[in-house]
Design a protein around this motif. Structure first.
Motif, PDB file in Angstrom:
ATOM      1  N   UNK A  28       0.834  -1.207   0.000  1.00  0.00           N
ATOM      2  CA  UNK A  28       0.000   0.000   0.000  1.00  0.00           C
ATOM      3  C   UNK A  28       0.865   1.251   0.000  1.00  0.00           C
ATOM      4  N   UNK A  29       1.902   1.257   0.833  1.00  0.00           N
ATOM      5  CA  UNK A  29       2.810   2.399   0.902  1.00  0.00           C
ATOM      6  C   UNK A  29       3.442   2.671  -0.464  1.00  0.00           C
ATOM      7  N   UNK A  30       3.882   1.605  -1.118  1.00  0.00           N
ATOM      8  CA  UNK A  30       4.517   1.756  -2.427  1.00  0.00           C
ATOM      9  C   UNK A  30       3.555   2.368  -3.441  1.00  0.00           C
ATOM     10  N   UNK A  31       2.362   1.832  -3.545  1.00  0.00           N
ATOM     11  CA  UNK A  31       1.438   2.296  -4.575  1.00  0.00           C
ATOM     12  C   UNK A  31       0.909   3.700  -4.297  1.00  0.00           C
ATOM     13  N   UNK A  32       0.715   4.046  -3.032  1.00  0.00           N
ATOM     14  CA  UNK A  32       0.262   5.404  -2.717  1.00  0.00           C
ATOM     15  C   UNK A  32       1.262   6.425  -3.240  1.00  0.00           C
ATOM     16  N   UNK A  33       2.527   6.231  -2.896  1.00  0.00           N
ATOM     17  CA  UNK A  33       3.546   7.203  -3.297  1.00  0.00           C
ATOM     18  C   UNK A  33       3.865   7.084  -4.786  1.00  0.00           C
ATOM     19  N   UNK A  34       3.782   5.886  -5.334  1.00  0.00           N
ATOM     20  CA  UNK A  34       4.019   5.688  -6.762  1.00  0.00           C
ATOM     21  C   UNK A  34       2.983   6.441  -7.595  1.00  0.00           C
ATOM     22  N   UNK A  35       1.711   6.283  -7.248  1.00  0.00           N
ATOM     23  CA  UNK A  35       0.652   6.958  -8.003  1.00  0.00           C
ATOM     24  C   UNK A  35       0.692   8.470  -7.794  1.00  0.00           C
ATOM     25  N   UNK A  36       1.152   8.918  -6.636  1.00  0.00           N
ATOM     26  CA  UNK A  36       1.301  10.361  -6.414  1.00  0.00           C
ATOM     27  C   UNK A  36       2.359  10.942  -7.348  1.00  0.00           C
ATOM     28  N   UNK A  37       3.494  10.237  -7.476  1.00  0.00           N
ATOM     29  CA  UNK A  37       4.548  10.689  -8.388  1.00  0.00           C
ATOM     30  C   UNK A  37       4.058  10.634  -9.831  1.00  0.00           C
ATOM     31  N   UNK A  38       3.329   9.575 -10.178  1.00  0.00           N
ATOM     32  CA  UNK A  38       2.790   9.467 -11.534  1.00  0.00           C
ATOM     33  C   UNK A  38       1.829  10.607 -11.842  1.00  0.00           C
ATOM     34  N   UNK A  39       0.986  10.961 -10.880  1.00  0.00           N
ATOM     35  CA  UNK A  39       0.046  12.064 -11.117  1.00  0.00           C
ATOM     36  C   UNK A  39       0.781  13.367 -11.367  1.00  0.00           C
ATOM     37  N   UNK A  40       1.841  13.592 -10.615  1.00  0.00           N
ATOM     38  CA  UNK A  40       2.637  14.794 -10.829  1.00  0.00           C
ATOM     39  C   UNK A  40       3.244  14.795 -12.234  1.00  0.00           C
ATOM     40  N   UNK A  41       3.725  13.631 -12.678  1.00  0.00           N
ATOM     41  CA  UNK A  41       4.287  13.522 -14.025  1.00  0.00           C
ATOM     42  C   UNK A  41       3.241  13.744 -15.104  1.00  0.00           C
ATOM     43  N   UNK A  42       2.023  13.278 -14.870  1.00  0.00           N
ATOM     44  CA  UNK A  42       0.952  13.486 -15.850  1.00  0.00           C
ATOM     45  C   UNK A  42       0.628  14.965 -15.984  1.00  0.00           C
ATOM     46  N   UNK A  43       0.667  15.697 -14.878  1.00  0.00           N
ATOM     47  CA  UNK A  43       0.423  17.137 -14.956  1.00  0.00           C
ATOM     48  C   UNK A  43       1.492  17.834 -15.801  1.00  0.00           C
ATOM     49  N   UNK A  44       2.731  17.338 -15.717  1.00  0.00           N
ATOM     50  CA  UNK A  44       3.789  17.887 -16.581  1.00  0.00           C
ATOM     51  C   UNK A  44       3.463  17.606 -18.044  1.00  0.00           C
ATOM     52  N   UNK A  45       3.046  16.373 -18.335  1.00  0.00           N
ATOM     53  CA  UNK A  45       2.683  16.014 -19.710  1.00  0.00           C
ATOM     54  C   UNK A  45       1.508  16.845 -20.203  1.00  0.00           C
ATOM     55  N   UNK A  46       0.552  17.090 -19.318  1.00  0.00           N
ATOM     56  CA  UNK A  46      -0.611  17.886 -19.704  1.00  0.00           C
ATOM     57  C   UNK A  46      -0.253  19.351 -19.920  1.00  0.00           C
ATOM     58  N   UNK A  47       0.825  19.821 -19.291  1.00  0.00           N
ATOM     59  CA  UNK A  47       1.288  21.186 -19.544  1.00  0.00           C
ATOM     60  C   UNK A  47       2.007  21.274 -20.887  1.00  0.00           C
ATOM     61  N   UNK A  48       2.598  20.156 -21.324  1.00  0.00           N
ATOM     62  CA  UNK A  48       3.305  20.137 -22.597  1.00  0.00           C
ATOM     63  C   UNK A  48       2.341  20.265 -23.775  1.00  0.00           C
ATOM     64  N   UNK A  49       1.149  19.693 -23.623  1.00  0.00           N
ATOM     65  CA  UNK A  49       0.166  19.743 -24.706  1.00  0.00           C
ATOM     66  C   UNK A  49      -0.264  21.170 -25.051  1.00  0.00           C
ATOM     67  N   UNK A  50      -0.731  21.996 -24.088  1.00  0.00           N
ATOM     68  CA  UNK A  50      -1.085  23.377 -24.460  1.00  0.00           C
ATOM     69  C   UNK A  50       0.120  24.203 -24.893  1.00  0.00           C
ATOM     70  N   UNK A  51       1.318  23.861 -24.356  1.00  0.00           N
ATOM     71  CA  UNK A  51       2.522  24.573 -24.791  1.00  0.00           C
ATOM     72  C   UNK A  51       2.733  24.402 -26.297  1.00  0.00           C
TER      73      UNK A  51
END
Length: 315
Positions: free
Chosen positions: A103-126
């Motif tokens: 549980x600890x692994x997946x909580x922090x893993x998905x949090x990091x992934x969500x942050x990375x997705x926000x970066x990808x989503x910023x690249x699209x409008x750029x």
């Protein structure tokens, strides 16, 4: 503590999650808003996935990234809320040692992934605003898939030492975790060993991941704003900026409570424990609940397809 009791905890088979210490009498009332928010998050994100899947006009980079965000949000809140509700409703506090680390692994893993997705989503409008003629050639389906794979691998690899280090520590003090889920530092603080490696690595992940991701997002929006302010009319500037508004709202909903929760847990020694835990829950539950609402309200294509879906079913 006696030697026999100490040895019992050297490699505990289970941990005991206390839930929210100090608020036990209010568990039923606390569970109501959390259960409601979880239901909204599940319904909203599944609806987003359904709309994008059923509407061919939404099969583009922005909506693919939005689907990645929806899947990550579903996984992030499902990692913690069902167990928390079982504590509140059934007093089911035990969690297997391996399940806790998972549980600890997946909580922090998905949090990091969500942050990375926000970066990808910023690249699209750029790309769409700063280099519109090349948008379709830069953000191809193949490129979107590569970005998605990179986000998953990055999240999975950078969090892996959390579980590997936590598994090697001896636990001889207690197996009681004063939290409602297996948060990284809440677990390793139970170890009877020098845990500075885990602590420093946790800080490294927080500041490197958040710092680098926020830096990339900021750089993208600096270029976007420069392009927007160069447009000839006020209406054109407002219309173009409106396409980014939902992404900015989602970013704020994710990073602000996340940073506040993580930093107060580590450095806010005078903050009550129940406040730490409630803020941690806000960080893990509010963004998954708000993201489909934000994008549903701010994105015309999704809003139109949602209205069409309900009106079509009603006729």
């Amino acid at each position: 503590m006696s030697d026999s009791n100490t040895s019992d905890f050297t490699n505990p088979s289970t941990f005991i999650l206390l839930g929210i210490p100090g608020l036990e009498a209010a568990y039923v009332w606390i569970s109501i808003p959390f259960c409601t928010m979880y239901a909204i998050a599940i319904l909203g994100n599944f609806t987003t996935l359904l709309i994008v899947k059923r509407e061919p006009s939404l099969h583009g980079p922005m909506y693919y990234f939005l689907c990645m965000l929806a899947v990550t949000d579903l996984a992030l809140c499902t990692c913690t809320i069902p167990k928390m509700l079982s504590i509140f409703w059934l007093n089911s506090r035990e969690i297997d040692f391996s399940a806790c680390l998972t549980q600890m692994y997946f909580i922090h893993c998905f949090s990091v992934m969500e942050s990375g997705i926000f970066v990808a989503m910023a690249f699209d409008p750029y790309v769409a605003i700063c280099n519109p003629l090349r948008h379709s050639t830069i953000l191809t389906n193949r490129m979107v898939a590569k970005i998605g794979l990179a986000v998953v691998l990055h999240g999975g690899m950078i969090i892996l030492p959390y579980s590997l280090l936590a598994r090697q520590w001896p636990y001889c003090r207690t197996n009681i975790i004063p939290h409602s889920y297996c948060e990284h530092m809440a677990v390793v603080k139970l170890a009877c060993a020098d845990i500075r490696v885990s602590s420093y690595y946790g800080l490294f992940v927080i500041f490197s991941v958040t710092g680098v991701d926020v830096l990339f997002i900021a750089m993208s929006y600096i270029q976007i704003l420069r392009a927007i302010f160069s447009l000839p009319t006020k209406d054109a500037r407002l219309k173009t900026f409106g396409t980014c508004a939902s992404h900015l709202c989602a970013i704020l909903a994710f990073y602000i409570p996340g940073l506040f929760s993580l930093l107060t847990y580590r450095f806010g020694h005078n903050v009550p424990l129940h406040f730490h835990i409630l803020m941690a829950k806000v960080y893990l539950l509010v963004p998954p609940m708000l993201n489909p609402i934000i994008y549903g309200m701010r994105t015309k294509q999704i809003r139109d397809r949602l209205l069409h879906l309900f009106t079509h079913k009603g006729t």
